[in-house]
Design an enzyme around this catalytic site. Structure first.
Site, mmCIF file in Angstrom:
data_model
loop_
_atom_site.group_PDB
_atom_site.id
_atom_site.type_symbol
_atom_site.label_atom_id
_atom_site.label_comp_id
_atom_site.label_asym_id
_atom_site.label_seq_id
_atom_site.Cartn_x
_atom_site.Cartn_y
_atom_site.Cartn_z
ATOM 1 N N LYS A 14 0.839 -1.211 0.000
ATOM 2 C CA LYS A 14 0.000 0.000 0.000
ATOM 3 C C LYS A 14 0.870 1.257 0.000
ATOM 4 C CE LYS A 14 -3.762 -2.494 2.203
ATOM 5 N NZ LYS A 14 -4.451 -2.877 3.445
ATOM 6 N N GLN A 72 -4.099 -1.508 9.782
ATOM 7 C CA GLN A 72 -4.077 -2.842 9.183
ATOM 8 C C GLN A 72 -4.561 -3.891 10.191
ATOM 9 O OE1 GLN A 72 -3.185 -3.510 5.840
ATOM 10 N NE2 GLN A 72 -4.044 -5.510 6.347
ATOM 11 N N ASP A 82 -10.819 2.796 4.593
ATOM 12 C CA ASP A 82 -11.231 1.396 4.469
ATOM 13 C C ASP A 82 -12.757 1.264 4.458
ATOM 14 O OD1 ASP A 82 -9.081 -0.324 4.117
ATOM 15 O OD2 ASP A 82 -8.541 -0.320 6.241
#
Ligand code: NDP
Length: 314
Positions: free
Chosen positions: A57, A101, A124
């Protein structure tokens, strides 16, 4: 005259091609903005898969001209320390997207962390405010994997409106938001899960079938309507060579057996690819399908979040 039967095979929907197109658009948008959007990626502990995902990412952000900030905290980080970091990133005006994460270490209350992220920076799309906005038809930051599926369908001009879409899986990160997005596109949507009876009877009515289950090759020919569009979200490792022969045809099997020899495993989705290739009209491969869209959509969400917050767009 000898009658020839030509076996039709599904069209491959290339996630790579779609992801490249999206990343190209994001990079262009970033060049045209008066500032560089910034994505902050937070990783806690030493989970090997998380390390790969986050570095991927961060690398992609940089390739597209975004600023990325990687914050790596030790495995023994406390709830309070992680909350403090999220709050600091919330306050900073130069940070547009915050990504924590998952999975987090056991001592951390994941729900509290995700709910602390400012919904405007929740790239997200997991914050209840964004979940609620999506469910009520408002503009929202949407989870990357299901958003990527919609991009694949759009890229290949696959009609969604008026089609029957069946999703197998009802997780908060894939199945449920997938249902909301397909509904928003005017599909008729059915959601199946582990307690669904007569699964094949339902899935075989789908014009668009999305599998997000987490079980290698679970969806077989009997689940698929002839000519359906089959989207395989699953990513599963396996090492059994006999199973490989059930999943892959002669065009693929040698390569896969070599991968098992070399790496100890190969990847398959939640759909049996051999059977999908024979029955479906179009199919996303694993690897090379939906998985590649997730990072591209994260970049897109970061730019969207930056524009909404800094330029008050939408
Ligand atoms: P979860 O484990 O959270 O959810 C799985 C879902 O499948 C559940 O709703 C479960 O039902 C359902 N299910 C399990 N067994 C059956 C069965 N026998 N029949 C019908 N339904 C069943 O998984 P995720 O949604 O997080 O992930 C799904 C897959 O997608 C995984 O392979 C994962 O690796 C992959 N994935 C890929 C991503 C990408 O970037 N491409 C991103 C995220 C996930 P119930 O709710 O009743 O338990």
């Amino acid at each position: 005259m000898i009658a020839e039967t030509i076996k039709k095979r599904a069209k491959i929907l290339s996630g790579k091609e779609v992801a490249e197109a999206i990343k190209g658009k994001v990079a262009e948008e970033v060049r045209n903005l008066p500032f560089r959007p910034c994505l902050a990626a937070v990783r806690v502990g030493e989970d090997a898969a998380s390390k790969v995902y986050v570095s991927n990412k961060v690398r992609t952000s940089e390739e597209l001209g975004l600023i990325s900030e990687h914050r790596h905290l030790p495995a023994e980080t406390t709830q309070e320390e992680l909350l403090n970091l999220v709050q600091e990133l919330n306050r900073r005006d130069d940070v547009d997207g915050i990504l924590v994460q998952l999975p987090l270490p056991k001592q951390i209350n994941e729900k509290e962390i995700l709910e602390t992220i400012n919904p405007e920076k929740d790239v997200d799309g997991f914050h209840p405010v964004n979940v609620g906005r999506l469910a009520s038809g408002q503009n929202a930051l949407v989870p990357c994997t299901p958003a990527g599926v919609i991009e694949i369908l759009r890229y290949y001009d696959i009609e969604i409106a008026e089609k029957h879409a069946v999703i197998v899986g009802r997780s908060n990160i894939v199945g449920k938001p997938m249902a909301m997005l397909l509904l928003r596109e005017n599909a008729t949507v059915t959601i199946c899960h582990s307690r669904t009876k007569n699964l094949a009877e339902i899935t075989s009515q789908a014009d668009i079938l999305v599998a997000a289950i987490g079980r290698a090759g679970f969806i077989g020919g009997e689940h698929i309507k002839q000519g359906a569009v089959v989207i395989d979200v699953g990513i599963n490792n396996f090492s059994d060579k006999d199973l490989a022969r059930e999943f892959f045809d002669e065009s693929e099997i040698e390569k896969r057996l070599k991968t098992i020899e070399k790496r100890g495993f190969t990847l398959v989705g939640d759909v049996n690819p051999k059977e999908a290739m024979e029955k479906a009209g179009a199919f996303t491969p694993v690897p090379g399908g939906v998985g590649l869209l997730t990072v591209a959509m994260l970049m897109k969400n970061t730019v969207e979040a930056a524009k909404m917050r800094r330029l008050k767009e939408n």
